[in-house]
Motif scaffolding. Sequence first.
Motif, PDB file in Angstrom:
ATOM      1  N   HIS A 147      -1.330  21.594  27.121  1.00  0.00           N
ATOM      2  CA  HIS A 147      -0.589  22.579  26.350  1.00  0.00           C
ATOM      3  C   HIS A 147      -0.492  22.135  24.885  1.00  0.00           C
ATOM      4  O   HIS A 147      -0.528  20.944  24.573  1.00  0.00           O
ATOM      5  CB  HIS A 147       0.809  22.786  26.927  1.00  0.00           C
ATOM      6  CG  HIS A 147       0.816  23.432  28.272  1.00  0.00           C
ATOM      7  ND1 HIS A 147       0.227  24.652  28.515  1.00  0.00           N
ATOM      8  CD2 HIS A 147       1.328  23.029  29.463  1.00  0.00           C
ATOM      9  CE1 HIS A 147       0.391  24.978  29.786  1.00  0.00           C
ATOM     10  NE2 HIS A 147       1.039  24.004  30.387  1.00  0.00           N
ATOM     11  N   ILE A 148      -0.362  23.135  23.999  1.00  0.00           N
ATOM     12  CA  ILE A 148      -0.296  22.881  22.569  1.00  0.00           C
ATOM     13  C   ILE A 148       1.158  22.819  22.105  1.00  0.00           C
ATOM     14  O   ILE A 148       1.986  23.641  22.513  1.00  0.00           O
ATOM     15  CB  ILE A 148      -1.040  23.983  21.786  1.00  0.00           C
ATOM     16  CG1 ILE A 148      -2.525  24.032  22.188  1.00  0.00           C
ATOM     17  CG2 ILE A 148      -0.898  23.773  20.281  1.00  0.00           C
ATOM     18  CD1 ILE A 148      -3.310  22.801  21.808  1.00  0.00           C
ATOM     19  N   TYR A 149       1.456  21.836  21.266  1.00  0.00           N
ATOM     20  CA  TYR A 149       2.754  21.712  20.604  1.00  0.00           C
ATOM     21  C   TYR A 149       2.491  21.614  19.102  1.00  0.00           C
ATOM     22  O   TYR A 149       1.509  20.985  18.689  1.00  0.00           O
ATOM     23  CB  TYR A 149       3.498  20.447  21.042  1.00  0.00           C
ATOM     24  CG  TYR A 149       3.899  20.403  22.498  1.00  0.00           C
ATOM     25  CD1 TYR A 149       5.230  20.606  22.869  1.00  0.00           C
ATOM     26  CD2 TYR A 149       2.978  20.147  23.498  1.00  0.00           C
ATOM     27  CE1 TYR A 149       5.622  20.556  24.202  1.00  0.00           C
ATOM     28  CE2 TYR A 149       3.353  20.093  24.838  1.00  0.00           C
ATOM     29  CZ  TYR A 149       4.669  20.302  25.176  1.00  0.00           C
ATOM     30  OH  TYR A 149       5.061  20.255  26.497  1.00  0.00           O
ATOM     31  N   GLY A 150       3.357  22.196  18.294  1.00  0.00           N
ATOM     32  CA  GLY A 150       3.151  22.090  16.856  1.00  0.00           C
ATOM     33  C   GLY A 150       4.328  22.621  16.079  1.00  0.00           C
ATOM     34  O   GLY A 150       5.336  23.055  16.650  1.00  0.00           O
ATOM     35  N   THR A 151       4.206  22.585  14.738  1.00  0.00           N
ATOM     36  CA  THR A 151       5.295  23.037  13.874  1.00  0.00           C
ATOM     37  C   THR A 151       4.746  23.735  12.635  1.00  0.00           C
ATOM     38  O   THR A 151       3.697  23.367  12.101  1.00  0.00           O
ATOM     39  CB  THR A 151       6.183  21.870  13.406  1.00  0.00           C
ATOM     40  OG1 THR A 151       5.368  20.848  12.814  1.00  0.00           O
ATOM     41  CG2 THR A 151       6.986  21.286  14.559  1.00  0.00           C
ATOM     42  N   TYR A 152       5.505  24.738  12.199  1.00  0.00           N
ATOM     43  CA  TYR A 152       5.328  25.381  10.906  1.00  0.00           C
ATOM     44  C   TYR A 152       6.350  24.777   9.936  1.00  0.00           C
ATOM     45  O   TYR A 152       7.337  24.170  10.357  1.00  0.00           O
ATOM     46  CB  TYR A 152       5.568  26.885  11.012  1.00  0.00           C
ATOM     47  CG  TYR A 152       4.511  27.643  11.784  1.00  0.00           C
ATOM     48  CD1 TYR A 152       3.471  28.298  11.115  1.00  0.00           C
ATOM     49  CD2 TYR A 152       4.558  27.737  13.171  1.00  0.00           C
ATOM     50  CE1 TYR A 152       2.502  29.009  11.812  1.00  0.00           C
ATOM     51  CE2 TYR A 152       3.598  28.449  13.877  1.00  0.00           C
ATOM     52  CZ  TYR A 152       2.573  29.076  13.190  1.00  0.00           C
ATOM     53  OH  TYR A 152       1.616  29.780  13.887  1.00  0.00           O
ATOM     54  N   VAL A 153       6.163  24.983   8.641  1.00  0.00           N
ATOM     55  CA  VAL A 153       7.130  24.472   7.665  1.00  0.00           C
ATOM     56  C   VAL A 153       8.504  25.088   7.889  1.00  0.00           C
ATOM     57  O   VAL A 153       9.539  24.462   7.622  1.00  0.00           O
ATOM     58  CB  VAL A 153       6.642  24.717   6.217  1.00  0.00           C
ATOM     59  CG1 VAL A 153       6.654  26.202   5.881  1.00  0.00           C
ATOM     60  CG2 VAL A 153       7.464  23.905   5.220  1.00  0.00           C
ATOM     61  N   THR A 154       8.553  26.306   8.406  1.00  0.00           N
ATOM     62  CA  THR A 154       9.834  26.969   8.665  1.00  0.00           C
ATOM     63  C   THR A 154      10.624  26.320   9.796  1.00  0.00           C
ATOM     64  O   THR A 154      11.798  26.642  10.001  1.00  0.00           O
ATOM     65  CB  THR A 154       9.600  28.447   8.990  1.00  0.00           C
ATOM     66  OG1 THR A 154       8.599  28.560  10.012  1.00  0.00           O
ATOM     67  CG2 THR A 154       9.136  29.212   7.756  1.00  0.00           C
ATOM     68  N   ASP A 155       9.989  25.409  10.532  1.00  0.00           N
ATOM     69  CA  ASP A 155      10.696  24.687  11.599  1.00  0.00           C
ATOM     70  C   ASP A 155      11.518  23.526  11.041  1.00  0.00           C
ATOM     71  O   ASP A 155      12.305  22.927  11.778  1.00  0.00           O
ATOM     72  CB  ASP A 155       9.700  24.166  12.642  1.00  0.00           C
ATOM     73  CG  ASP A 155       8.995  25.288  13.373  1.00  0.00           C
ATOM     74  OD1 ASP A 155       9.664  26.292  13.676  1.00  0.00           O
ATOM     75  OD2 ASP A 155       7.776  25.164  13.632  1.00  0.00           O
ATOM     76  N   TYR A 156      11.333  23.199   9.762  1.00  0.00           N
ATOM     77  CA  TYR A 156      12.067  22.107   9.120  1.00  0.00           C
ATOM     78  C   TYR A 156      13.073  22.742   8.161  1.00  0.00           C
ATOM     79  O   TYR A 156      12.752  23.042   7.018  1.00  0.00           O
ATOM     80  CB  TYR A 156      11.102  21.179   8.399  1.00  0.00           C
ATOM     81  CG  TYR A 156      10.018  20.652   9.309  1.00  0.00           C
ATOM     82  CD1 TYR A 156      10.266  19.611  10.197  1.00  0.00           C
ATOM     83  CD2 TYR A 156       8.744  21.222   9.311  1.00  0.00           C
ATOM     84  CE1 TYR A 156       9.284  19.149  11.050  1.00  0.00           C
ATOM     85  CE2 TYR A 156       7.749  20.766  10.162  1.00  0.00           C
ATOM     86  CZ  TYR A 156       8.029  19.728  11.038  1.00  0.00           C
ATOM     87  OH  TYR A 156       7.054  19.279  11.877  1.00  0.00           O
ATOM     88  N   THR A 157      14.273  22.953   8.640  1.00  0.00           N
ATOM     89  CA  THR A 157      15.226  23.828   7.951  1.00  0.00           C
ATOM     90  C   THR A 157      16.271  23.092   7.123  1.00  0.00           C
ATOM     91  O   THR A 157      17.056  23.739   6.431  1.00  0.00           O
ATOM     92  CB  THR A 157      15.964  24.705   8.975  1.00  0.00           C
ATOM     93  OG1 THR A 157      16.668  23.851   9.905  1.00  0.00           O
ATOM     94  CG2 THR A 157      14.993  25.585   9.745  1.00  0.00           C
ATOM     95  N   ASN A 158      16.296  21.767   7.165  1.00  0.00           N
ATOM     96  CA  ASN A 158      17.389  21.042   6.529  1.00  0.00           C
ATOM     97  C   ASN A 158      16.858  19.863   5.724  1.00  0.00           C
ATOM     98  O   ASN A 158      15.653  19.606   5.684  1.00  0.00           O
ATOM     99  CB  ASN A 158      18.379  20.561   7.602  1.00  0.00           C
ATOM    100  CG  ASN A 158      19.814  20.641   7.138  1.00  0.00           C
ATOM    101  OD1 ASN A 158      20.103  20.491   5.962  1.00  0.00           O
ATOM    102  ND2 ASN A 158      20.730  20.876   8.073  1.00  0.00           N
ATOM    103  N   GLU A 159      17.776  19.131   5.118  1.00  0.00           N
ATOM    104  CA  GLU A 159      17.381  17.947   4.353  1.00  0.00           C
ATOM    105  C   GLU A 159      16.784  16.880   5.260  1.00  0.00           C
ATOM    106  O   GLU A 159      15.781  16.248   4.928  1.00  0.00           O
ATOM    107  CB  GLU A 159      18.597  17.390   3.605  1.00  0.00           C
ATOM    108  CG  GLU A 159      18.297  16.190   2.730  1.00  0.00           C
ATOM    109  CD  GLU A 159      19.515  15.694   1.976  1.00  0.00           C
ATOM    110  OE1 GLU A 159      19.393  14.661   1.285  1.00  0.00           O
ATOM    111  OE2 GLU A 159      20.603  16.315   2.092  1.00  0.00           O
ATOM    112  N   TYR A 160      17.408  16.679   6.426  1.00  0.00           N
ATOM    113  CA  TYR A 160      16.933  15.717   7.421  1.00  0.00           C
ATOM    114  C   TYR A 160      16.586  16.499   8.688  1.00  0.00           C
ATOM    115  O   TYR A 160      17.423  17.229   9.226  1.00  0.00           O
ATOM    116  CB  TYR A 160      17.992  14.656   7.706  1.00  0.00           C
ATOM    117  CG  TYR A 160      18.314  13.815   6.504  1.00  0.00           C
ATOM    118  CD1 TYR A 160      17.552  12.693   6.185  1.00  0.00           C
ATOM    119  CD2 TYR A 160      19.372  14.156   5.663  1.00  0.00           C
ATOM    120  CE1 TYR A 160      17.840  11.931   5.059  1.00  0.00           C
ATOM    121  CE2 TYR A 160      19.663  13.402   4.538  1.00  0.00           C
ATOM    122  CZ  TYR A 160      18.895  12.293   4.241  1.00  0.00           C
ATOM    123  OH  TYR A 160      19.177  11.538   3.127  1.00  0.00           O
TER     124      TYR A 160
END
Length: 230
Positions: free
Chosen positions: A98-111
């Motif tokens: 299975h594929i796992y991944g992230t878009y920039v919109t998944d990083y919503t905070n400073e940390y």
Amino acid sequence: MPFNESLAPSVAQELAKKVIVPIIGPSGIGKSTVMQTICSLDDRFSHSTAFTTRPQRSNEPSDAYHFLPNTPEQYAQIQQDFEDGTIIQYVEHPTTGHIYGTYVTDYTNEYNMLATLSNTVGGFRSVGFVACRAVMLVATAAEWRHRFFARNMPEVEAEKRIAEGITSIEWGLGQGDAVAWITNANGKLTEASKQIISYSTGDEITQDNARYIAEQLLDALKAMEAQNVE
């Protein structure tokens, strides 16, 4: 794992404002619980929600991942988004496909915290975050065994998770000072969470005997693997 070396300019600019905090450790060690606790303690932190093409598990919250269809069309869309520079990274799980991944919109905070596999950390360090503060989360072998077997997963699945745990700890032990070792002991969840906050924000922390605990846990995992998780 492909990490995007050709991010869209707007994506790269946004990523350069953020710190990534990968949380690595064996299945059942308490990664999700620790991240939830950190978010409740410090509003600068968020749990990044990755996407996945695997089905939602019966006991899994609907917001654990962005669950995407496991179809050829979806795989083609992921590849296209990667080529367009909007996906930060994706990985094919070594045991399930299975594929796992992230878009920039998944990083919503400073940390931004993400429970992930050890083989992703090198990419996170180089893709363009302002900093990558990797954390190895461990517990005593007895505490981990209790949490792990409380999940009642099928034997084949348990064997896969054991193998992943071995890989993660062995990787961590080879990282020197590039990772922080944090013990998630029973009754000390808040203490472990505060240590991760301190480390992520650049403060010095006392890691006590967490590395020794990791070595003992590794021995237990290897023994279980040799005994077919009995």
